[in-house]
Design a protein around this motif. Structure first.
Motif, short mmCIF file in Angstrom:
data_model
loop_
_atom_site.label_atom_id
_atom_site.label_comp_id
_atom_site.label_asym_id
_atom_site.label_seq_id
_atom_site.Cartn_x
_atom_site.Cartn_y
_atom_site.Cartn_z
N LYS A 2 0.83 -1.20 0.00
CA LYS A 2 0.00 0.00 0.00
C LYS A 2 0.87 1.26 0.00
N LYS A 3 0.28 2.35 -0.39
CA LYS A 3 0.94 3.65 -0.30
C LYS A 3 0.90 4.14 1.15
N VAL A 4 1.87 4.94 1.50
CA VAL A 4 1.93 5.58 2.82
C VAL A 4 1.83 7.08 2.60
N LYS A 5 0.94 7.71 3.35
CA LYS A 5 0.78 9.16 3.25
C LYS A 5 1.78 9.82 4.19
N ILE A 6 2.56 10.76 3.66
CA ILE A 6 3.55 11.51 4.42
C ILE A 6 3.10 12.97 4.46
N TYR A 39 3.05 10.74 -1.15
CA TYR A 39 2.68 9.33 -1.03
C TYR A 39 3.88 8.49 -1.47
N ALA A 40 4.16 7.45 -0.71
CA ALA A 40 5.33 6.62 -1.01
C ALA A 40 5.03 5.17 -0.67
N ASP A 41 5.89 4.29 -1.19
CA ASP A 41 5.86 2.87 -0.83
C ASP A 41 7.30 2.44 -0.61
N ALA A 100 -0.47 4.74 7.28
CA ALA A 100 -0.83 3.65 6.37
C ALA A 100 -2.13 4.03 5.66
N THR A 101 -2.24 3.66 4.39
CA THR A 101 -3.47 3.91 3.63
C THR A 101 -3.94 2.59 3.02
#
Length: 109
Positions: A2-6, A39-41, A100-101
Protein backbone atom coordinates in the motif's frame (compact mmCIF):
# COMPACT_ATOMS: atom_id res chain seq x y z
CA UNK A 1 1.79 -3.24 -0.87
CA UNK A 2 0.00 0.00 0.00
CA UNK A 3 0.94 3.65 -0.30
CA UNK A 4 1.93 5.58 2.82
CA UNK A 5 0.78 9.16 3.25
CA UNK A 6 3.55 11.51 4.42
CA UNK A 7 2.40 14.86 5.81
CA UNK A 8 4.87 17.58 6.75
CA UNK A 9 3.68 18.67 10.20
CA UNK A 10 6.38 21.13 11.26
CA UNK A 11 9.56 22.70 10.01
CA UNK A 12 11.59 23.61 13.07
CA UNK A 13 14.73 25.61 13.74
CA UNK A 14 17.06 25.13 16.68
CA UNK A 15 18.25 28.72 16.92
CA UNK A 16 20.71 28.20 19.78
CA UNK A 17 22.44 25.33 17.98
CA UNK A 18 22.34 27.12 14.63
CA UNK A 19 23.96 30.20 16.17
CA UNK A 20 26.76 28.05 17.52
CA UNK A 21 27.27 25.60 14.63
CA UNK A 22 25.34 26.75 11.56
CA UNK A 23 26.40 28.89 8.65
CA UNK A 24 25.39 32.54 8.51
CA UNK A 25 21.79 33.01 7.40
CA UNK A 26 20.64 29.44 8.12
CA UNK A 27 16.88 29.11 8.63
CA UNK A 28 14.22 26.41 8.44
CA UNK A 29 14.51 23.73 5.77
CA UNK A 30 14.13 25.23 2.29
CA UNK A 31 12.98 21.94 0.75
CA UNK A 32 9.98 20.93 2.85
CA UNK A 33 6.94 23.07 3.69
CA UNK A 34 4.37 22.55 6.44
CA UNK A 35 1.20 20.99 5.08
CA UNK A 36 2.83 19.30 2.09
CA UNK A 37 1.64 15.76 1.43
CA UNK A 38 3.52 12.99 -0.35
CA UNK A 39 2.68 9.33 -1.03
CA UNK A 40 5.33 6.62 -1.01
CA UNK A 41 5.86 2.87 -0.83
CA UNK A 42 9.36 1.53 -1.50
CA UNK A 43 10.61 4.55 -3.46
CA UNK A 44 11.27 8.15 -2.48
CA UNK A 45 8.52 10.44 -3.73
CA UNK A 46 9.42 13.02 -6.38
CA UNK A 47 10.51 16.28 -4.78
CA UNK A 48 11.11 14.72 -1.37
CA UNK A 49 14.38 15.52 0.39
CA UNK A 50 17.00 12.75 -0.02
CA UNK A 51 18.28 13.09 3.55
CA UNK A 52 14.78 13.06 5.04
CA UNK A 53 14.00 9.94 3.02
CA UNK A 54 17.06 8.17 4.43
CA UNK A 55 15.83 8.96 7.93
CA UNK A 56 12.25 7.68 7.45
CA UNK A 57 12.24 5.05 4.71
CA UNK A 58 12.28 2.08 7.10
CA UNK A 59 9.02 3.28 8.70
CA UNK A 60 7.46 3.91 5.28
CA UNK A 61 8.51 0.43 4.14
CA UNK A 62 7.04 -1.18 7.26
CA UNK A 63 3.73 0.66 6.95
CA UNK A 64 3.55 -0.05 3.20
CA UNK A 65 3.89 -3.75 3.96
CA UNK A 66 1.14 -3.86 6.55
CA UNK A 67 2.83 -3.06 9.88
CA UNK A 68 -0.24 -1.82 11.66
CA UNK A 69 0.51 -2.66 15.26
CA UNK A 70 1.52 -0.14 17.87
CA UNK A 71 5.23 0.58 17.36
CA UNK A 72 7.88 -0.89 19.61
CA UNK A 73 6.59 -1.62 23.11
CA UNK A 74 3.45 0.52 23.00
CA UNK A 75 5.47 3.41 24.46
CA UNK A 76 5.63 5.71 21.44
CA UNK A 77 2.59 6.25 19.17
CA UNK A 78 -0.89 5.40 20.40
CA UNK A 79 -2.54 5.09 16.96
CA UNK A 80 -1.96 1.94 14.90
CA UNK A 81 -0.69 2.58 11.37
CA UNK A 82 0.81 5.98 12.27
CA UNK A 83 4.38 7.10 12.96
CA UNK A 84 5.61 10.60 13.84
CA UNK A 85 9.18 10.94 12.61
CA UNK A 86 11.74 13.58 11.76
CA UNK A 87 14.61 14.06 9.37
CA UNK A 88 18.17 13.89 10.64
CA UNK A 89 19.01 17.61 10.37
CA UNK A 90 19.84 18.56 13.95
CA UNK A 91 19.69 22.31 13.30
CA UNK A 92 16.42 22.44 11.34
CA UNK A 93 14.55 19.15 11.72
CA UNK A 94 11.35 18.55 9.81
CA UNK A 95 8.61 16.62 11.66
CA UNK A 96 6.44 14.27 9.57
CA UNK A 97 3.37 12.13 10.07
CA UNK A 98 3.35 8.77 8.28
CA UNK A 99 0.01 7.04 7.82
CA UNK A 100 -0.83 3.65 6.37
CA UNK A 101 -3.47 3.91 3.63
CA UNK A 102 -5.60 1.52 1.62
CA UNK A 103 -4.21 2.90 -1.64
CA UNK A 104 -2.64 0.08 -3.65
CA UNK A 105 0.85 0.62 -5.01
CA UNK A 106 1.30 0.18 -8.71
CA UNK A 107 4.37 -1.44 -10.21
CA UNK A 108 6.46 0.95 -12.26
CA UNK A 109 7.34 -0.07 -15.72
Amino acid sequence: MKKVKITILKTTFQEDLANEYGVEGLSTCPLMKEGEVYYADYAKPDGFCDEAWKAIYQYVFALAHGANDIWYYSDWIKTPGVAIVSCNDGLRPVIMKLEATYIESEAEG
